[in-house]
Design a protein around this motif. Structure first.
Motif, PDB file in Angstrom:
ATOM      1  N   UNK A 172     116.595  26.545 -17.289  1.00 58.83           N
ATOM      2  CA  UNK A 172     115.448  25.644 -17.247  1.00 58.83           C
ATOM      3  C   UNK A 172     114.170  26.451 -17.013  1.00 58.83           C
ATOM      4  N   UNK A 173     113.053  25.892 -17.463  1.00 57.05           N
ATOM      5  CA  UNK A 173     111.750  26.474 -17.170  1.00 57.05           C
ATOM      6  C   UNK A 173     111.596  27.907 -17.630  1.00 57.05           C
ATOM      7  N   UNK A 174     111.011  28.729 -16.767  1.00 59.82           N
ATOM      8  CA  UNK A 174     110.710  30.121 -17.114  1.00 59.82           C
ATOM      9  C   UNK A 174     111.979  30.896 -17.449  1.00 59.82           C
ATOM     10  N   UNK A 181     113.532  33.891 -25.605  1.00 61.02           N
ATOM     11  CA  UNK A 181     112.758  34.945 -26.262  1.00 61.02           C
ATOM     12  C   UNK A 181     113.598  36.209 -26.441  1.00 61.02           C
ATOM     13  N   UNK A 182     114.440  36.526 -25.458  1.00 63.53           N
ATOM     14  CA  UNK A 182     115.301  37.705 -25.588  1.00 63.53           C
ATOM     15  C   UNK A 182     116.377  37.499 -26.648  1.00 63.53           C
ATOM     16  N   UNK A 183     117.015  36.330 -26.622  1.00 60.27           N
ATOM     17  CA  UNK A 183     118.050  36.050 -27.615  1.00 60.27           C
ATOM     18  C   UNK A 183     117.466  35.984 -29.021  1.00 60.27           C
ATOM     19  N   UNK A 184     116.292  35.381 -29.154  1.00 58.74           N
ATOM     20  CA  UNK A 184     115.695  35.260 -30.479  1.00 58.74           C
ATOM     21  C   UNK A 184     115.171  36.603 -30.969  1.00 58.74           C
ATOM     22  N   UNK A 185     114.764  37.464 -30.049  1.00 58.66           N
ATOM     23  CA  UNK A 185     114.370  38.818 -30.451  1.00 58.66           C
ATOM     24  C   UNK A 185     115.552  39.549 -31.057  1.00 58.66           C
ATOM     25  N   UNK A 228     104.914  37.641 -25.495  1.00 57.10           N
ATOM     26  CA  UNK A 228     105.247  36.485 -24.662  1.00 57.10           C
ATOM     27  C   UNK A 228     106.187  36.880 -23.518  1.00 57.10           C
ATOM     28  N   UNK A 229     107.107  37.783 -23.788  1.00 61.22           N
ATOM     29  CA  UNK A 229     107.976  38.268 -22.727  1.00 61.22           C
ATOM     30  C   UNK A 229     107.187  39.051 -21.685  1.00 61.22           C
ATOM     31  N   UNK A 230     106.284  39.907 -22.147  1.00 68.10           N
ATOM     32  CA  UNK A 230     105.472  40.689 -21.210  1.00 68.10           C
ATOM     33  C   UNK A 230     104.631  39.777 -20.313  1.00 68.10           C
ATOM     34  N   UNK A 231     104.119  38.691 -20.866  1.00 68.42           N
ATOM     35  CA  UNK A 231     103.323  37.748 -20.089  1.00 68.42           C
ATOM     36  C   UNK A 231     104.166  37.064 -19.009  1.00 68.42           C
ATOM     37  N   UNK A 232     105.481  37.066 -19.168  1.00 70.44           N
ATOM     38  CA  UNK A 232     106.387  36.449 -18.191  1.00 70.44           C
ATOM     39  C   UNK A 232     107.084  37.497 -17.339  1.00 70.44           C
TER      40      UNK A 232
END
Length: 238
Positions: A172-174, A181-185, A228-232
């Motif tokens: 859930x959430x973050x 994002x990791x799986x889709x990368x 987007x990953x870096x921002x998180x």
């Protein structure tokens, strides 16, 4: 959302895309007529074991999982940037999957591989079985996660395993955003390698153009997902 509901949603999107692909193909046939009104010579139909057919079959399966993951994360996060990316991926890949399946229908070819030919057999080093065929050849060797790709349900380059999909459903959430994002990368990296293989080995011009477009679009999304990953406070998996 239940897996059954996700399946119904995916089938609806793909069904619409297949219809559009067949309509487009018909328009292309009419447009290919010569000026004197005589139909132009029909192009050679790919064989069931060709790179054209193999890529269409395998990328359709590959895209189906991307659509599923995109719907999953849209249901467990309120982040508009992630939801927008997921929507774009789901729409684009559902439409492309419909085109690939539509071409197989037009060619009169099955949507399953011929006997003895497993996933990625159309790529050099891809092997003829669904076991541990080494996916050598273009951009496959040395890719993280490419060994034993059939373990836990990951049949092709970059595909998430059944365990990873369950983790995404539960997140859930973050946490869900980062995992998606990791799986889709990983998924996009595998898809780019497959599309480059088709761009080099497929013989149907429109399919080669689609493959080149996939490379460009997914590479752009890879750059976006890294940001987007870096921002998180996270990064792509090693």
């Amino acid at each position: 959302m239940s897996p059954a509901a996700l399946t119904r949603r995916t089938r609806w999107a793909v069904g619409s895309a297949v219809a559009l692909a067949l309509l487009f193909a018909g328009a292309v046939t009419v447009a290919s007529a010569r000026d004197d009104g005589t139909p132009a010579a029909a192009p050679r139909t790919p064989s069931a074991r060709s790179a054209d057919a193999g890529f269409a079959r395998d990328m359709a399966v590959h895209h189906q999982q991307a659509v599923e993951m995109s719907f999953l994360v849209r249901d467990v996060t309120r982040d508009e940037d992630v939801r927008r990316l997921a929507y774009d991926i789901a729409q684009t890949q559902a439409n492309q999957r419909g085109m690939l399946l539509g071409w197989l229908d037009l060619w009169g070819l099955p949507k399953t591989a011929p006997d003895g030919q497993g996933p990625m057999a159309w790529m050099p080093g891809g092997g003829g079985h669904s076991g541990h065929g080494g996916h050598g050849g273009h951009d496959m060797a040395g890719m993280d996660g490419m060994d034993g790709m059939d373990d836990d349900g990951a049949l092709m380059p970059g595909m998430a395993t059944r365990t990873e999909l369950e983790q995404l459903r539960a997140a859930r959430g973050k946490q869900a955003e980062i995992l998606f994002l990791q799986l889709m990368t990983d998924h996009h990296k595998g898809g780019v390698a497959m599309a480059r293989g088709c761009a080099e080995r497929c013989t149907v011009p429109v399919e080669k153009r689609l493959a080149r477009g996939m490379v460009e679009a997914q590479q752009s999304e890879l750059d976006l997902m890294a940001d987007m990953l870096a921002a998180r406070g996270a990064a792509p998996r090693s």
